[in-house]
Write a protein that holds these residues in place. Structure first.
Motif, PDB file in Angstrom:
ATOM      1  N   VAL A 451     -23.036 -38.613  -4.169  1.00 37.54           N
ATOM      2  CA  VAL A 451     -23.046 -38.782  -5.588  1.00 37.54           C
ATOM      3  C   VAL A 451     -21.703 -39.088  -6.417  1.00 37.54           C
ATOM      4  O   VAL A 451     -21.455 -39.648  -7.487  1.00 37.54           O
ATOM      5  CB  VAL A 451     -23.697 -37.259  -6.208  1.00 37.54           C
ATOM      6  CG1 VAL A 451     -23.398 -37.129  -8.029  1.00 37.54           C
ATOM      7  CG2 VAL A 451     -25.209 -37.443  -5.805  1.00 37.54           C
ATOM      8  N   ASN A 452     -20.772 -38.294  -5.784  1.00 34.65           N
ATOM      9  CA  ASN A 452     -19.280 -38.455  -6.301  1.00 34.65           C
ATOM     10  C   ASN A 452     -18.810 -39.613  -6.363  1.00 34.65           C
ATOM     11  O   ASN A 452     -17.815 -40.045  -6.766  1.00 34.65           O
ATOM     12  CB  ASN A 452     -18.346 -37.757  -5.705  1.00 34.65           C
ATOM     13  CG  ASN A 452     -18.702 -35.954  -6.126  1.00 34.65           C
ATOM     14  OD1 ASN A 452     -18.943 -35.622  -7.225  1.00 34.65           O
ATOM     15  ND2 ASN A 452     -18.875 -35.107  -5.144  1.00 34.65           N
ATOM     16  N   ASP A 453     -19.219 -40.848  -5.417  1.00 30.40           N
ATOM     17  CA  ASP A 453     -18.972 -42.012  -5.201  1.00 30.40           C
ATOM     18  C   ASP A 453     -19.610 -43.186  -6.285  1.00 30.40           C
ATOM     19  O   ASP A 453     -19.417 -44.240  -6.057  1.00 30.40           O
ATOM     20  CB  ASP A 453     -18.880 -42.668  -3.739  1.00 30.40           C
ATOM     21  CG  ASP A 453     -18.016 -41.853  -2.740  1.00 30.40           C
ATOM     22  OD1 ASP A 453     -16.803 -41.485  -3.237  1.00 30.40           O
ATOM     23  OD2 ASP A 453     -18.448 -41.616  -1.702  1.00 30.40           O
ATOM     24  N   LEU A 454     -20.626 -42.480  -6.768  1.00 30.35           N
ATOM     25  CA  LEU A 454     -21.334 -43.249  -7.816  1.00 30.35           C
ATOM     26  C   LEU A 454     -20.369 -43.778  -9.071  1.00 30.35           C
ATOM     27  O   LEU A 454     -19.548 -43.051  -9.388  1.00 30.35           O
ATOM     28  CB  LEU A 454     -22.439 -42.715  -8.228  1.00 30.35           C
ATOM     29  CG  LEU A 454     -23.652 -42.462  -7.358  1.00 30.35           C
ATOM     30  CD1 LEU A 454     -24.749 -41.495  -8.126  1.00 30.35           C
ATOM     31  CD2 LEU A 454     -24.439 -43.777  -7.116  1.00 30.35           C
ATOM     32  N   PRO A 455     -20.852 -44.974  -9.807  1.00 31.67           N
ATOM     33  CA  PRO A 455     -20.060 -45.289 -10.941  1.00 31.67           C
ATOM     34  C   PRO A 455     -20.913 -44.195 -12.276  1.00 31.67           C
ATOM     35  O   PRO A 455     -21.410 -44.806 -12.958  1.00 31.67           O
ATOM     36  CB  PRO A 455     -20.430 -46.693 -11.069  1.00 31.67           C
ATOM     37  CG  PRO A 455     -22.036 -47.002 -10.570  1.00 31.67           C
ATOM     38  CD  PRO A 455     -21.701 -45.751  -9.396  1.00 31.67           C
ATOM     39  N   LEU A 456     -20.582 -42.964 -11.904  1.00 32.09           N
ATOM     40  CA  LEU A 456     -21.101 -41.820 -12.853  1.00 32.09           C
ATOM     41  C   LEU A 456     -20.337 -40.864 -13.232  1.00 32.09           C
ATOM     42  O   LEU A 456     -19.571 -40.342 -12.417  1.00 32.09           O
ATOM     43  CB  LEU A 456     -22.308 -41.464 -12.121  1.00 32.09           C
ATOM     44  CG  LEU A 456     -23.041 -40.309 -12.754  1.00 32.09           C
ATOM     45  CD1 LEU A 456     -23.545 -40.419 -14.136  1.00 32.09           C
ATOM     46  CD2 LEU A 456     -24.070 -39.440 -11.953  1.00 32.09           C
ATOM     47  N   SER A 457     -20.175 -40.675 -14.417  1.00 36.39           N
ATOM     48  CA  SER A 457     -19.274 -39.622 -14.986  1.00 36.39           C
ATOM     49  C   SER A 457     -19.802 -38.578 -15.662  1.00 36.39           C
ATOM     50  O   SER A 457     -20.569 -39.259 -16.619  1.00 36.39           O
ATOM     51  CB  SER A 457     -17.864 -40.239 -15.646  1.00 36.39           C
ATOM     52  OG  SER A 457     -17.097 -41.257 -14.841  1.00 36.39           O
ATOM     53  N   LEU A 458     -19.509 -37.491 -15.760  1.00 34.04           N
ATOM     54  CA  LEU A 458     -20.239 -36.470 -16.633  1.00 34.04           C
ATOM     55  C   LEU A 458     -19.368 -35.848 -17.511  1.00 34.04           C
ATOM     56  O   LEU A 458     -18.036 -35.404 -17.441  1.00 34.04           O
ATOM     57  CB  LEU A 458     -20.706 -35.163 -15.663  1.00 34.04           C
ATOM     58  CG  LEU A 458     -22.027 -35.380 -14.936  1.00 34.04           C
ATOM     59  CD1 LEU A 458     -22.010 -36.461 -14.125  1.00 34.04           C
ATOM     60  CD2 LEU A 458     -22.444 -34.046 -14.083  1.00 34.04           C
ATOM     61  N   VAL A 459     -19.539 -36.030 -18.784  1.00 33.47           N
ATOM     62  CA  VAL A 459     -18.850 -35.684 -19.927  1.00 33.47           C
ATOM     63  C   VAL A 459     -19.591 -34.550 -20.908  1.00 33.47           C
ATOM     64  O   VAL A 459     -20.306 -35.218 -21.535  1.00 33.47           O
ATOM     65  CB  VAL A 459     -18.230 -37.104 -20.810  1.00 33.47           C
ATOM     66  CG1 VAL A 459     -17.325 -36.461 -21.686  1.00 33.47           C
ATOM     67  CG2 VAL A 459     -17.693 -37.977 -19.783  1.00 33.47           C
ATOM     68  N   LEU A 460     -19.306 -33.249 -20.586  1.00 33.85           N
ATOM     69  CA  LEU A 460     -20.166 -32.295 -20.971  1.00 33.85           C
ATOM     70  C   LEU A 460     -19.522 -31.580 -22.267  1.00 33.85           C
ATOM     71  O   LEU A 460     -18.417 -31.172 -22.233  1.00 33.85           O
ATOM     72  CB  LEU A 460     -20.423 -31.321 -20.080  1.00 33.85           C
ATOM     73  CG  LEU A 460     -21.134 -32.213 -18.641  1.00 33.85           C
ATOM     74  CD1 LEU A 460     -21.609 -31.145 -17.525  1.00 33.85           C
ATOM     75  CD2 LEU A 460     -22.532 -32.866 -18.919  1.00 33.85           C
ATOM     76  N   SER A 461     -20.370 -31.110 -23.220  1.00 32.05           N
ATOM     77  CA  SER A 461     -20.076 -30.184 -24.062  1.00 32.05           C
ATOM     78  C   SER A 461     -20.701 -29.035 -23.823  1.00 32.05           C
ATOM     79  O   SER A 461     -21.993 -28.988 -23.486  1.00 32.05           O
ATOM     80  CB  SER A 461     -20.448 -30.765 -25.490  1.00 32.05           C
ATOM     81  OG  SER A 461     -21.764 -31.057 -25.607  1.00 32.05           O
TER      82      SER A 461
END
Length: 521
Positions: A451-461
């Motif tokens: 999952v950490n190698d995916l083109p995915l970023s978590l930007v959380l409030s």
């Protein structure tokens, strides 16, 4: 001299350190805050007693109710908090008559900052899990392991343990929340069907109506049944918005649309509203006189001098108020904060995974460069426009997944489509972080990577305790490089923060431009 309150469980805590004095930033009074501490101590005492003896069939429900009562913006009423304390103590005496097992929560607040930090993560985390477990329980879904963890975690809070003993419990809190979110997802989808992409209007039609706020779909279903054929329209508010996507609930023709924007705007948006508002869970703010006569609460939500609908679930007072107020004389065409007249919801894991091949092909073809999960709890603190600006500035070849009430910052924007998919996809309530997790795991499998190698970023409030348990779940799963804001939790000590940064690369947000550049290069 009477002791002041102390509370630092939410993001808007005073001065970024803790609310003291006569009232908290949420509007909770010092007497209510101190009773919530007493309730927490009673729950720890009940858990320790149950662990040493045996819980009754009622114990688990009472623990859920007690923990849920202490979540931010749920209960402002000293009378009902005291009744909950009495209920917890009575259950403790049932398990072990004349038990003298008690706990003073001030021992946690006065402990060294690292122990206090870890115990706060556990306590605030299980408060969030309790809300999800309670919603599942209302649909007759339970998990014995999750119930057992509440006893384990509460018991740990009463132990004189150090960081080495507490850290595993913190991670286990994330594990328990994952199981609980899975349970609630199963309860909701098996009861109401798999969510479907749905466009929800923000227009309020003329005539009598009721606004229902919170998270509990069971309460909404009961209200829809009781208002059926009465000429009363039903509008969701806040985290109830995703209800429109469930097939069973979509069948009710008088479930019309969504009223207003995020929960923190309610005091302005409910001003002189010509219809009643039913609060089913948290997100209740101090009620103003201009609409106090038309607010109703149910379940563990309570506010002084506000009519409460008890467990009989007879919504007659709400219905009568709707007919008395009459609604608007003409349709009101409201918009979201960016001027949009509709919002979309219903992109849960069932929908997204059904088109997983399309998503994978779009990534491989270069049509989709990156995914952002931008969501979480909203709030009133300055700086939260970051999330609106981030989404607006995200390149056209990126997809925005969102969930929880943080989406109201941007969910009325029309950012177009990629490969036939909308660039903004609302996955649901905060507990539907489970959907995001399922999608991420499926994509990782499709691309044969982590999952950490995916083109995915978590930007959380974050704002309150359900955001805490979701963050702990992400950490339990080993997900790294999470961007968190608008501020870091006041209850996280420098040493604990250093641990999270070193092991999970947890990063405070800066500016949309800088963070996008850092993520996309």
């Amino acid at each position: 001299m009477e002791k002041q309150m102390f509370c630092f469980q939410c993001e808007q805590t005073m001065g970024g350190t803790g609310c003291t004095g006569r009232a908290g930033m949420c509007g909770k009074s010092a007497p209510a805050a101190k009773l919530q501490d007493e309730l927490t101590g009673a729950l720890i005492g009940l858990a320790r007693t149950a662990a040493a003896n045996a819980p009754t069939s009622k114990t688990n429900r009472i623990i859920l109710e007690g923990l849920f009562t202490t979540i931010t913006n749920v209960n402002f009423d000293v009378a009902t908090i005291q009744l909950m304390i009495d209920k917890v103590n009575a259950e403790k005496d049932t398990i072990s008559p004349n038990s003298d097992v008690n706990y003073d929560v001030e021992q946690i607040w006065n402990d060294n900052e690292d122990v206090r930090s870890l115990k706060s993560l556990i306590l605030f985390g299980i408060r969030g899990i309790a809300a999800y477990a309670y919603h599942a329980l209302m649909l007759d879904y339970t998990d014995k392991e999750v119930d057992a963890f509440f006893l384990k975690a509460l018991t740990a809070l009463g132990e004189n343990w150090g960081m080495n003993e507490l850290l595993p419990i913190v991670m286990e809190t994330g594990k328990a929340n994952l199981a609980c979110m899975e349970l609630l997802d199963k309860a909701n989808t098996e009861t109401y069907g798999t969510p479907q992409p749905t466009s929800v209007p923000l227009t309020i039609e003329k005539g009598p109506f009721i606004v229902i706020s919170g998270h509990d779909l069971h309460d909404l279903k009961l209200l829809l049944d009781q208002t059926n054929g009465k000429g009363i329209n039903i509008y969701t508010h806040g985290e109830m918005l995703p209800a429109h996507a469930y097939p069973l609930l979509k069948k009710y023709p008088h479930l019309k649309g969504n009223f207003g924007t995020a929960w923190q705007n309610q005091q302005k948006e409910f001003d002189n509203i010509p219809g009643p508002i039913l609060f089913t869970t948290n997100c209740l703010m101090p009620v103003r006189s201009s609409y106090a006569d038309r607010v109703f609460t149910t379940e563990v939500v309570s506010y002084p001098e506000i009519v409460h609908i008890d467990d009989t679930k007879d919504y007659t007072p709400v219905i009568e108020k709707a007919l008395e107020l009459g609604g608007y004389a003409e349709a009101q065409h409201f918009t979201g904060i960016n001027g949009g007249a509709t919002v979309m919801t219903g992109f849960g894991h069932g929908t997204v995974l059904a088109v997983a091949d399309t998503v994978v092909d779009a990534v491989k073809a270069g049509a989709i460069r990156h995914f952002f999960l931008v969501g979480g709890c909203d709030g009133a603190r300055p700086g939260r426009n970051y999330y609106t600006d981030f989404v607006k500035k995200a390149p056209a070849d990126t997809v925005i997944l969102t969930l929880a009430c943080g989406k109201y910052r941007f969910n009325d924007l029309d950012l177009g489509t990629i490969g036939g998919l909308p660039r903004i996809m609302d996955m649901g309530q905060c507990n539907d972080a489970y959907s995001a997790i399922k999608v991420a795991i499926a994509l990782a499998k499709a691309f044969n990577c982590s999952v950490n190698d995916l083109p995915l970023s978590l930007v959380l409030s974050w704002y309150e305790q359900k955001a805490v348990c979701i963050l702990l779940t992400l950490l339990y799963l080993g997900i790294q490089n999470i961007y968190l804001g608008p501020t870091l939790p006041a209850f996280v000590s420098p040493n604990v923060l250093s641990y999270l940064v070193e092991n999970f690369h947890l990063t405070p947000i800066t500016t949309p431009e800088e963070d996008l550049k850092k993520i996309l290069g």
